[in-house]
Design an enzyme around this catalytic site. Structure first.
Site, PDB file in Angstrom:
ATOM      1  N   CYS A  42       0.831  -1.189   0.000  1.00 46.56           N
ATOM      2  CA  CYS A  42       0.000   0.000   0.000  1.00 46.56           C
ATOM      3  C   CYS A  42       0.874   1.251   0.000  1.00 46.56           C
ATOM      4  CB  CYS A  42      -0.903   0.010   1.236  1.00 46.56           C
ATOM      5  SG  CYS A  42      -1.824  -1.524   1.481  1.00 46.56           S
ATOM      6  N   ASP A  51      -3.478  -9.098   7.655  1.00 53.51           N
ATOM      7  CA  ASP A  51      -2.296  -9.304   8.503  1.00 53.51           C
ATOM      8  C   ASP A  51      -1.910  -8.033   9.259  1.00 53.51           C
ATOM      9  OD1 ASP A  51      -1.686  -8.317   5.852  1.00 53.51           O
ATOM     10  OD2 ASP A  51       0.420  -8.409   6.426  1.00 53.51           O
TER      11      ASP A  51
END
Length: 648
Positions: A2, A106
């Site tokens: 990201c 996660d």
């Protein structure tokens, strides 16, 4: 994978913060095209933004991630760039401790672990990451970057606020972040090697690998503390693990298999990069053994047989039963707009167009339908793979001092003279003081610097004063991590702290992969693998002049014989002077970015001296000198282009 960015400005909150945050996110769209989220909190002067590339928890991983009142993390807000491996087991443990989760990704484990363990939480995190946690109750912000700097993270602090971002261009979208270029950084980029933490812009810093930044609000601003939580710590000379060869080999094999297996985990298909080196070939061999279906392998092929390794990669693909995809690149592909795009995404200059080639490969991989690749970076750094490392080992270790091993190796690698290997031994007093010798890896860049200095304008030299970039690099190294170490450990450490993060993992890694929203996972840079490698004796890493000997032996049964026996060959694109087509293409960039108008506007170069240097380059047939001038031209073009390209 990201992009993250944000601003914490309790005393200077902008009324149009929502629009500013959107502009910051737009600058990172390539890092997260699958969605974006933000948290704007005017009461605290806080804005956090996240752009998402969905890899794990595809439909339930939106960020920012907020703490929960029912597990005492209320008031925490986090954004994460990267992957945490082994997260399912950690989620299970945390649940038994009473922690509840908002997502199935996660990322959320970092928030819970920080609440549970405080600043010791990093020992529980494994992976490639950069993240930000805001603690409202304690009025502090924590930035964290992974152990090797695989994922980028930058910051700026001033009386107007604290700013951060995965890329500087996102930070520069905020009107309160300075845009002044640093002359010292320009000089460092011209010679390729940056001081750790330095960026092109005054006041914008890169968070160092293995560090966290703790930003505490005070009555009149912020108190900023940089904490090192991990370093590449080699044992003292003579204190390496004294084990039989077979045990070292088996330990390396097991650690690498585990690392690759972890990096094959994703909710999307995972591919591998495949060159002609034993690192990526080993990964293909392990991945093929671990997963049921054939591995998808992507290979770059250059239009110059001297630099092309595709034929060896193909032999490995056939042995592993991999589905190989070869991207063939020509001169025209490596220059023009593609060169400019690589500068834009890297946010720095580069000495070789390999970064352009890797950017084009990442584009191709995404076009084929993959979001994740496992790569081989880090093996050379940890297991003594580079010719420069062997040069110092041969020169300074008594076992090789009376042999011709070093000269023989340089003869075999003479095609790289002028770039990664110096034609002559040179030294610098700062490195002699810090390391006891001047490492071979920096000597070519010292020679580049000597060629650059006469080309600089008087105005630019006045800005630099008596600044010594070589000394700045040497003195940035932690002496406590060098003193008492073997020569091989010293050179590996000094490279890891500078060139690995600043070059290999930048324009050779994350920045050009994420240019096309592709997450790269370097399996050798798992910190469990690294800590094992650093304890292996130098003579097991390099045995009888054979680099990465222990890795070769560990992977012997998955490698083709030709590769098992092959000496390390530097993976780089053919320099511009090596054929007419490339010369034509770089000349177009010279005409555009090194025009009289550009030279006058930027004030870096003395135009007459630069023009003469280019003319001499065009007439010369000296490979080493022309390679060095290729390097200088690549840097000069990029330095003139970069501020315009990234909107500074």
């Amino acid at each position: 994978m990201c992009g993250i960015a944000g601003v914490w400005s309790p005393r200077n909150h902008h009324a149009d913060t929502d629009a500013i945050v959107k502009a910051m996110a737009d600058k990172m769209y390539h890092r997260g095209p699958d969605g974006w989220g933000s948290h704007v909190d005017p009461a605290n002067g806080l804005a956090m933004v996240h752009t998402r590339l969905s890899i794990i928890g595809l439909n339930a991983g939106d960020q920012p991630i907020f703490g929960r009142e029912d597990d005492a993390t209320d008031g925490f807000v986090m954004t994460v760039n990267g992957e945490f491996y082994g997260y399912k087991q950690l989620r299970g443990i945390l649940r038994t401790d009473g922690y509840q989760f908002n997502t199935k990704s996660d990322s959320e484990i970092a928030l819970k672990l920080f609440h549970k363990h405080g600043f010791d939480f990093m020992e529980h995190l494994r992976g490639e990451f950069a993240f930000a946690i805001f603690d409202e109750k304690r009025q502090r912000m924590i930035l964290v970057r992974d152990r090797f700097g695989i994922r980028p993270l930058f910051y700026h602090v001033s009386d107007k606020g604290f700013f951060w971002g995965s890329e500087m261009k996102a930070m520069l979208a905020h009107p309160d972040v300075p845009r002044e270029v640093c002359p010292k950084a320009q000089l460092h980029q011209m010679m390729q090697v940056m001081v750790p933490g330095m960026t092109l812009f005054e006041g914008i810093h890169a968070l160092k690998p293995g560090h966290m930044l703790v930003v505490q609000k005070t009555d009149d601003g912020f108190d900023v503390e940089e904490k090192r939580y991990w370093d590449a710590e080699f044992p003292l000379d003579g204190e390496h693990d004294d084990l039989p060869d077979e045990e070292h080999i088996e330990n390396v094999r097991q650690a690498l298999v585990e690392s690759v297996a972890l990096r094959l985990e994703a909710d999307v298909p995972v591919a591998c990069y495949l060159s002609g080196g034993i690192d990526s070939c080993s990964i293909i061999g392990m991945a093929a053994a671990i997963q049921q279906s054939p591995v998808k392998a992507f290979t770059i092929s250059f239009d110059d047989d001297r630099y092309d390794e595709a034929h060896i990669a193909t032999e490995m693909a056939e042995k592993a039963g991999a589905d190989q995809d070869i991207l063939k690149l020509k001169a025209v592909d490596l220059y023009g707009k593609n060169f400019e795009d690589a500068v834009f995404y890297s946010e720095r200059t580069f000495y070789n167009t390999l970064g352009v080639a890797k950017m084009l490969m990442s584009r191709h991989v995404r076009d084929v339908g993959y979001k994740v690749v496992i790569t081989g970076e880090g093996s050379d750094e940890l297991f003594g793979g580079y010719a420069q490392f062997k040069a110092d080992y041969f020169l300074h270790d008594p076992a090789y001092a009376e042999t011709s091993a070093g000269a023989d190796m340089k003869e075999r690698n003479k095609i790289f003279a002028g770039s990664v290997l110096a034609e002559q031994q040179i030294s610098h007093p700062a490195f002699e003081e810090v390391m006891g010798f001047t490492p071979s890896w920096i000597q070519p860049w010292m020679l580049v610097l000597e060629r650059v200095k006469p080309l600089l304008s008087d105005e630019f030299k006045a800005k630099l004063g008596d600044y010594d970039p070589i000394a700045a690099i040497a003195y940035s190294l932690d002496r406590s991590m060098l003193d008492g170490r073997h020569v091989l450990d010293k050179v590996q450490y000094s490279w890891i702290k500078t060139m690995l993060e600043g070059q290999i993992l930048n324009w050779g890694g994350d920045r050009v992969d994420m240019a096309n929203s592709l997450e790269s996972r370097p399996a050798f840079l798992d910190h469990h693998v690294a800590e094992l490698a650093m304890r292996i004796p130098p003579h097991v890493r390099i045995r009888d002049g054979i680099e990465k000997w222990v890795v070769r032996e560990a992977m012997k049964h998955v490698l083709p014989e030709v590769l098992y026996k092959r000496e390390k060959f530097a993976f780089m694109a053919p320099p511009a002077h090596t054929d007419e087509a490339k010369t034509v293409e770089i000349n177009k960039l010279i005409d555009k970015w090194l025009s009289s108008e550009e030279i006058a506007e930027h004030g870096i170069f003395d135009e007459a001296k630069l023009r003469q240097s280019i003319e001499d380059y065009r007439k010369s047939d000296d490979h080493a000198q022309n390679t060095r001038k290729d390097i200088i031209l690549n840097h000069a073009i990029a330095l003139h282009a970069i501020d315009e390209l990234i909107g500074a």
